[in-house]
Design a protein around this motif. Structure first.
Motif, PDB file in Angstrom:
ATOM      1  N   THR A  26      22.870  53.929  37.634  1.00  0.00           N
ATOM      2  CA  THR A  26      21.982  53.874  38.785  1.00  0.00           C
ATOM      3  C   THR A  26      20.724  53.099  38.408  1.00  0.00           C
ATOM      4  OG1 THR A  26      20.890  55.204  40.494  1.00  0.00           O
ATOM      5  CG2 THR A  26      20.839  56.072  38.234  1.00  0.00           C
ATOM      6  N   GLN A  27      19.977  52.722  39.422  1.00  0.00           N
ATOM      7  CA  GLN A  27      18.719  52.021  39.186  1.00  0.00           C
ATOM      8  C   GLN A  27      17.576  52.984  39.475  1.00  0.00           C
ATOM      9  OE1 GLN A  27      18.496  48.397  41.491  1.00  0.00           O
ATOM     10  NE2 GLN A  27      17.551  47.283  39.832  1.00  0.00           N
ATOM     11  N   ILE A  40      23.786  57.481  32.647  1.00  0.00           N
ATOM     12  CA  ILE A  40      23.537  58.884  32.308  1.00  0.00           C
ATOM     13  C   ILE A  40      24.827  59.561  31.859  1.00  0.00           C
ATOM     14  CG2 ILE A  40      22.690  61.120  33.142  1.00  0.00           C
ATOM     15  CD1 ILE A  40      21.213  59.542  35.386  1.00  0.00           C
ATOM     16  N   ASN A  41      24.751  60.248  30.718  1.00  0.00           N
ATOM     17  CA  ASN A  41      25.797  61.160  30.252  1.00  0.00           C
ATOM     18  C   ASN A  41      25.133  62.523  30.164  1.00  0.00           C
ATOM     19  OD1 ASN A  41      27.834  59.152  29.771  1.00  0.00           O
ATOM     20  ND2 ASN A  41      26.751  58.594  27.909  1.00  0.00           N
ATOM     21  N   ALA A  42      25.657  63.509  30.882  1.00  0.00           N
ATOM     22  CA  ALA A  42      24.997  64.818  30.896  1.00  0.00           C
ATOM     23  C   ALA A  42      26.003  65.931  31.165  1.00  0.00           C
ATOM     24  CB  ALA A  42      23.901  64.834  31.964  1.00  0.00           C
ATOM     25  N   ILE A  59      20.141  59.406  28.468  1.00  0.00           N
ATOM     26  CA  ILE A  59      19.955  58.320  29.430  1.00  0.00           C
ATOM     27  C   ILE A  59      19.772  57.048  28.621  1.00  0.00           C
ATOM     28  CG2 ILE A  59      18.451  57.351  31.191  1.00  0.00           C
ATOM     29  CD1 ILE A  59      17.723  60.213  32.002  1.00  0.00           C
ATOM     30  N   GLU A  60      20.581  56.055  28.934  1.00  0.00           N
ATOM     31  CA  GLU A  60      20.508  54.771  28.217  1.00  0.00           C
ATOM     32  C   GLU A  60      20.051  53.682  29.172  1.00  0.00           C
ATOM     33  OE1 GLU A  60      23.519  51.684  25.883  1.00  0.00           O
ATOM     34  OE2 GLU A  60      24.335  53.453  26.859  1.00  0.00           O
ATOM     35  N   ASN A  61      19.103  52.866  28.728  1.00  0.00           N
ATOM     36  CA  ASN A  61      18.648  51.723  29.504  1.00  0.00           C
ATOM     37  C   ASN A  61      19.698  50.622  29.361  1.00  0.00           C
ATOM     38  OD1 ASN A  61      17.440  49.391  30.499  1.00  0.00           O
ATOM     39  ND2 ASN A  61      15.417  49.923  29.726  1.00  0.00           N
ATOM     40  N   ILE A  62      20.357  50.274  30.479  1.00  0.00           N
ATOM     41  CA  ILE A  62      21.426  49.260  30.445  1.00  0.00           C
ATOM     42  C   ILE A  62      21.035  48.009  31.242  1.00  0.00           C
ATOM     43  CG2 ILE A  62      23.303  50.909  30.026  1.00  0.00           C
ATOM     44  CD1 ILE A  62      23.920  50.673  33.098  1.00  0.00           C
ATOM     45  N   THR A  63      19.725  47.821  31.418  1.00  0.00           N
ATOM     46  CA  THR A  63      19.236  46.693  32.217  1.00  0.00           C
ATOM     47  C   THR A  63      19.724  45.353  31.669  1.00  0.00           C
ATOM     48  OG1 THR A  63      17.291  47.995  32.774  1.00  0.00           O
ATOM     49  CG2 THR A  63      17.158  45.628  33.184  1.00  0.00           C
TER      50      THR A  63
END
Length: 190
Positions: A26-27, A40-42, A59-63
């Protein structure tokens, strides 16, 4: 804060139904109001009564990855339009069959895309006397004896008209397997 407001509800629904969520992309807005993409992995943490009390995970920044995907998509679109607008016929042959052709290739041969791709082979167009030389050239390229070739031959169009063709082709990997990619030009004197 989610950029797309419905993503928060979507996230909650998935994690509550499954107890876990993986790779939810998501953004979101940063404090400075810029936008980034996250993955997100939760999992849900519940109390002794089975009630959800909180979520834990990463939460990983995948920008950067998203930007790379967008750039790749844009370059594929540009490449596709260049190929389709070309004055040359463009083709890919794999396992003996045409796996890709552009509009000009169809125009030169007088067939529709659906009639050729995955159904026809070069021998279906070639005049018989040119078949041995073309097949030998293809064999040499697939065997690694030559990287590219330039050939002159004649084809029979769907309407029976004979055309003179100049073809240039080279060996490439296409979808993980060897293939010949090339261009053709109708050099018939009109």
């Amino acid at each position: 804060q989610y950029v797309v407001s419905g993503d928060r509800e979507k996230f909650k629904r998935i994690i509550e139904e499954n107890g876990v969520i993986q790779g939810f992309e998501t953004q979101v807005y940063c404090k400075d109001k810029s936008k980034i993409w996250i993955s997100i992995n939760a999992r849900v943490i519940k109390d002794s009564t089975g009630k959800s009390i909180y979520y834990e995970g990463t939460i990983e920044n995948i920008t950067d990855r998203k930007r790379a995907e967008e750039a790749l998509f844009e370059s594929e679109e540009k490449y596709r339009s260049i190929v389709e607008e070309s004055h040359f016929g463009v083709y890919i042959i794999q396992d003996g069959f045409f796996r890709f052709i552009n509009n000009k290739f169809c125009e030169i041969h007088g067939y529709k895309y659906e009639e050729i791709v995955d159904k026809m082979q070069p021998k279906d167009f070639l005049l018989p006397e040119y078949l041995p030389a073309v097949e030998e050239s293809m064999r040499k390229r697939f065997m690694g004896d030559m990287k590219s070739a330039e050939l002159d031959y004649k084809i029979k169009r769907k309407d029976g008209e004979i055309r003179s063709i100049k073809a240039i082709g080279s060996i490439v990997l296409y979808k993980g397997k060897p293939a010949i990619i090339g261009t053709i030009l109708d050099v018939s004197k009109e």
